[in-house]
Design a protein around this motif. Structure first.
Motif, PDB file in Angstrom:
ATOM      1  N   GLU A  97      -7.209   4.563 -12.185  1.00 38.65           N
ATOM      2  CA  GLU A  97      -6.813   3.300 -11.553  1.00 38.65           C
ATOM      3  C   GLU A  97      -6.349   3.519 -10.122  1.00 38.65           C
ATOM      4  N   PRO A  98      -7.305   3.844  -9.255  1.00 38.31           N
ATOM      5  CA  PRO A  98      -6.925   4.068  -7.857  1.00 38.31           C
ATOM      6  C   PRO A  98      -6.398   2.794  -7.216  1.00 38.31           C
ATOM      7  N   GLU A  99      -5.480   2.930  -6.313  1.00 36.20           N
ATOM      8  CA  GLU A  99      -4.971   1.762  -5.578  1.00 36.20           C
ATOM      9  C   GLU A  99      -4.981   2.067  -4.085  1.00 36.20           C
ATOM     10  N   ARG A 100      -4.948   1.001  -3.310  1.00 38.11           N
ATOM     11  CA  ARG A 100      -5.020   1.179  -1.860  1.00 38.11           C
ATOM     12  C   ARG A 100      -3.973   2.201  -1.405  1.00 38.11           C
ATOM     13  N   THR A 101      -4.418   3.241  -0.726  1.00 42.53           N
ATOM     14  CA  THR A 101      -3.525   4.315  -0.294  1.00 42.53           C
ATOM     15  C   THR A 101      -3.872   4.659   1.150  1.00 42.53           C
ATOM     16  N   ALA A 141       0.840  -1.200   0.000  1.00 49.69           N
ATOM     17  CA  ALA A 141       0.000   0.000   0.000  1.00 49.69           C
ATOM     18  C   ALA A 141       0.871   1.244   0.000  1.00 49.69           C
ATOM     19  N   ARG A 142       0.371   2.307  -0.546  1.00 47.85           N
ATOM     20  CA  ARG A 142       1.114   3.565  -0.531  1.00 47.85           C
ATOM     21  C   ARG A 142       0.802   4.296   0.766  1.00 47.85           C
ATOM     22  N   LEU A 143       1.808   4.910   1.338  1.00 46.75           N
ATOM     23  CA  LEU A 143       1.618   5.603   2.603  1.00 46.75           C
ATOM     24  C   LEU A 143       1.807   7.094   2.346  1.00 46.75           C
ATOM     25  N   GLU A 151      -3.637   4.112  16.764  1.00 47.96           N
ATOM     26  CA  GLU A 151      -3.337   4.150  15.326  1.00 47.96           C
ATOM     27  C   GLU A 151      -4.605   4.005  14.475  1.00 47.96           C
ATOM     28  N   GLU A 152      -4.787   4.932  13.548  1.00 49.60           N
ATOM     29  CA  GLU A 152      -5.955   4.911  12.657  1.00 49.60           C
ATOM     30  C   GLU A 152      -5.491   4.901  11.213  1.00 49.60           C
ATOM     31  N   THR A 153      -6.271   4.249  10.371  1.00 50.65           N
ATOM     32  CA  THR A 153      -5.943   4.196   8.948  1.00 50.65           C
ATOM     33  C   THR A 153      -7.200   4.422   8.132  1.00 50.65           C
ATOM     34  N   VAL A 154      -7.091   5.254   7.113  1.00 50.43           N
ATOM     35  CA  VAL A 154      -8.183   5.382   6.142  1.00 50.43           C
ATOM     36  C   VAL A 154      -7.586   5.088   4.771  1.00 50.43           C
ATOM     37  N   ASP A 155      -8.269   4.247   4.018  1.00 50.83           N
ATOM     38  CA  ASP A 155      -7.809   3.926   2.668  1.00 50.83           C
ATOM     39  C   ASP A 155      -8.488   4.889   1.689  1.00 50.83           C
ATOM     40  N   LEU A 156      -7.688   5.746   1.061  1.00 47.70           N
ATOM     41  CA  LEU A 156      -8.264   6.759   0.173  1.00 47.70           C
ATOM     42  C   LEU A 156      -8.913   6.163  -1.079  1.00 47.70           C
ATOM     43  N   PRO A 181     -20.753  23.758 -12.875  1.00 43.70           N
ATOM     44  CA  PRO A 181     -20.051  22.605 -12.294  1.00 43.70           C
ATOM     45  C   PRO A 181     -19.998  22.665 -10.760  1.00 43.70           C
ATOM     46  N   HIS A 182     -19.964  21.484 -10.163  1.00 42.11           N
ATOM     47  CA  HIS A 182     -19.473  21.433  -8.787  1.00 42.11           C
ATOM     48  C   HIS A 182     -18.023  20.947  -8.900  1.00 42.11           C
ATOM     49  N   TRP A 183     -17.236  21.152  -7.840  1.00 39.60           N
ATOM     50  CA  TRP A 183     -15.800  20.900  -7.955  1.00 39.60           C
ATOM     51  C   TRP A 183     -15.365  19.829  -6.960  1.00 39.60           C
ATOM     52  N   ARG A 184     -14.654  18.829  -7.511  1.00 41.49           N
ATOM     53  CA  ARG A 184     -14.162  17.751  -6.657  1.00 41.49           C
ATOM     54  C   ARG A 184     -12.650  17.825  -6.495  1.00 41.49           C
ATOM     55  N   PHE A 185     -12.217  17.405  -5.313  1.00 41.52           N
ATOM     56  CA  PHE A 185     -10.785  17.330  -5.008  1.00 41.52           C
ATOM     57  C   PHE A 185     -10.270  15.958  -5.447  1.00 41.52           C
ATOM     58  N   LEU A 186      -9.174  15.964  -6.192  1.00 37.44           N
ATOM     59  CA  LEU A 186      -8.593  14.712  -6.688  1.00 37.44           C
ATOM     60  C   LEU A 186      -7.759  14.062  -5.581  1.00 37.44           C
ATOM     61  N   LEU A 187      -8.304  13.007  -5.019  1.00 32.79           N
ATOM     62  CA  LEU A 187      -7.578  12.357  -3.919  1.00 32.79           C
ATOM     63  C   LEU A 187      -6.301  11.686  -4.437  1.00 32.79           C
ATOM     64  N   PRO A 188      -5.233  11.751  -3.659  1.00 33.28           N
ATOM     65  CA  PRO A 188      -3.953  11.157  -4.108  1.00 33.28           C
ATOM     66  C   PRO A 188      -3.934   9.645  -3.880  1.00 33.28           C
ATOM     67  N   ASN A 189      -4.790   8.933  -4.608  1.00 27.13           N
ATOM     68  CA  ASN A 189      -4.882   7.481  -4.372  1.00 27.13           C
ATOM     69  C   ASN A 189      -4.522   6.678  -5.630  1.00 27.13           C
ATOM     70  N   PHE A 190      -3.604   7.208  -6.418  1.00 26.64           N
ATOM     71  CA  PHE A 190      -3.215   6.513  -7.653  1.00 26.64           C
ATOM     72  C   PHE A 190      -1.742   6.817  -7.938  1.00 26.64           C
ATOM     73  N   SER A 191      -1.125   5.963  -8.752  1.00 32.67           N
ATOM     74  CA  SER A 191       0.290   6.204  -9.089  1.00 32.67           C
ATOM     75  C   SER A 191       0.404   7.183 -10.244  1.00 32.67           C
ATOM     76  N   SER A 192      -0.173   6.802 -11.407  1.00 27.85           N
ATOM     77  CA  SER A 192      -0.075   7.733 -12.534  1.00 27.85           C
ATOM     78  C   SER A 192      -1.417   7.942 -13.214  1.00 27.85           C
ATOM     79  N   ASP A 193      -2.312   6.955 -13.116  1.00 24.96           N
ATOM     80  CA  ASP A 193      -3.600   7.088 -13.802  1.00 24.96           C
ATOM     81  C   ASP A 193      -4.729   7.205 -12.773  1.00 24.96           C
ATOM     82  N   PRO A 194      -5.381   8.384 -12.709  1.00 22.52           N
ATOM     83  CA  PRO A 194      -6.457   8.573 -11.712  1.00 22.52           C
ATOM     84  C   PRO A 194      -7.604   7.572 -11.881  1.00 22.52           C
TER      85      PRO A 194
END
Ligand code: GLU
Length: 480
Positions: A164-168, A3-5, A179-184, A149-162
């Protein structure tokens, strides 16, 4: 796990600065004990750490916020988000420039349909970032159709292609939960700005926390996922996130969440019911912790006991009866100096006020109940008791047995001792008629009367032989 931290907890950083906390309710209803609890957790944390406490109204939801609900509790330290739109606009520009805020044109119905489709495909029901794929022409067409439009924040949960999100994992060392963890990857890109240009709570809260130097955010555990998202926004704005703590929430005794809108259990209604502030504070802070819930007389003492990490992770049931029990305990122990000003406002003043308070405080549920006893002692019983003929005879005889004046502290014991010897009565049979004739009441906890004495000046209209005005010396006592 591969997972990306993205973030490590920032507690070390935060503790090196002046501790700054905030209580940030949305003024959409009356503050209830659950909200007061959040305020107290922050206040006590600041007190313990010699820090600063800010009150802020998160009132960007103009339609649901009302001024009536936004009366400052701390007038000198209150901010209103509705007066700070300039700095949110600047943050929006910064995010847009960084390509982290993107326009979306979906209607709620379209989004709903998409969510359903994702579910049937076994995908998590998060936003699929379809708007990122819109061409310049498609955007122009939407605008030409009059869509905003409404505006969304692009969560940093991908390597290069938004797409294709991956566990972050966003991780932090929670002040309450450890200790708490949220997966983006399990969260939708949050909408920060609505179609009409107004802000949702998410961005202004972060911008304010940065601007106000907030070092610790302590809030309800309904915000845990939100914290994962907001930590990402702090980072995107180039700021170090504060430390976070999420306390459990209160429910009613039947397990429902407390609601600001129903007004029940609002702080205002508790005040109207005569509940002492420290009864509310003691319960609010100690409930749902490993500490015993007991009446703590001052906030400073409560701060000593307060340990966010001792708060349980599961919801705590709030029982108003417990509040009234704490209220009684506080009153029973309350020194005169602490009650004096409020008693004076109720007309309880003068040299008898202190001995009176010391006598009466063990017998009342709410401080204003003292007024009733003040009247009883000064004017006699406030209602005519029902007495049997036997009791009347007994009382007449008893009053003949009153010791000679002057009386001192021993008079009550001496008198009731004489009555016991001279009559065949003891216990309830002896005390009940005395209680009735002196107070007009047939029940109540023991009442210590310390008051000036005189006998027989007032008489029951229907029984002129029966004196009602037995008042004992300031240092005397009567146990009724
Ligand atoms: N306005 C938010 C609420 O009332 C505040 C949450 C926070 O403390 O950030 O839930």
């Amino acid at each position: 796990m591969g997972a990306r931290l993205v973030n490590q907890g920032s507690i070390r950083y935060a503790l090196s600065m002046t501790v700054t906390v905030r209580f940030a309710p949305s003024p959409t209803g009356r503050i209830h004990i659950g909200n007061a609890r959040t305020a107290l957790f922050n206040w006590l944390f600041a007190l313990k750490n010699k820090g600063r406490f800010i009150q802020r109204f998160d009132d960007t939801d103009v339609a649901r916020s009302t001024q009536e609900n936004a009366d400052p509790i701390f007038p000198d330290a209150t901010d209103y988000q509705s007066k700070r739109f300039d700095i949110y606009d600047a943050a929006v520009e910064r995010l847009k420039k960084a390509g982290l805020l993107y326009p979306c044109y979906e209607t709620p119905e379209e989004l709903d349909l998409r969510r359903k489709i994702r579910r049937t495909r076994g995908l998590p029901p998060v936003y699929g970032r379809e708007a990122l794929k819109l061409s310049a022409q498609e955007i122009a067409n939407h605008e030409a159709d009059g869509r905003r439009p409404h505006w969304r924040f692009l969560l940093p949960n991908f390597s290069s292609d938004p797409q294709e999100p991956e566990r972050t994992e966003i991780r932090w060392d929670d002040l309450v939960r450890g200790e708490e963890t949220v997966d983006l990857a399990s969260v939708s890109d949050p909408v920060l700005v609505r179609e009409d240009g107004t802000y949702l709570y998410t961005l202004p809260s972060v911008v304010d926390d940065i601007d106000m130097g907030v070092t610790h955010v302590i809030r309800g555990d309904d915000h845990v996922t939100n914290t994962g998202v907001q930590i990402a926004i702090f980072k995107a704005l180039g700021a170090e996130p504060p430390a976070f703590g999420h306390h459990n929430l209160l429910t009613t005794t039947t397990g429902e969440g407390l609601s600001k809108r129903t007004g029940s259990l609002s702080i205002e209604s508790l005040r109207e019911k005569g509940v002492e502030p420290m009864a509310v504070a003691s319960l609010a802070v100690l409930i749902g912790t490993s500490e015993n819930v007991e009446a703590v007389p001052t906030l400073a003492e409560l701060a000593e006991r307060f340990d966010p990490a001792a708060t349980s992770k599961s919801a705590a049931k709030f029982d108003p009866d417990e509040l009234f029990a704490l209220n009684r305990t506080l009153l029973h122990r309350m020194p005169f100096a602490q009650a004096q000003d409020r008693l004076q406002l109720l007309g309880i003043a003068g040299e008898q006020a202190e001995p009176f308070w010391n006598a009466v405080r063990g017998n009342i549920d709410r401080l204003p109940d003292a007024v009733f006893w003040w009247r009883v002692l000064r004017e006699g019983p406030q209602s005519t008791p029902e007495l049997s003929d036997d009791d009347r005879d007994f009382l007449r005889h008893s009053f003949d047995l009153l010791p000679e004046e002057p009386w001192d502290a021993a008079v009550w014991k001496e008198w009731t001792g004489r009555i016991r010897e001279a009559t065949d009565r003891k216990g309830k049979a002896l005390f009940m008629p005395l209680r009735l004739v002196l107070t007009g009441l047939s029940s109540g906890r023991s009442l210590q009367i310390y008051c000036r004495c005189w006998v027989g000046k007032e008489r029951w209209p229907d029984d002129p032989d029966l004196p009602v005005g037995v008042r004992f010396p300031l240092d005397g006592s009567g146990l009724l």
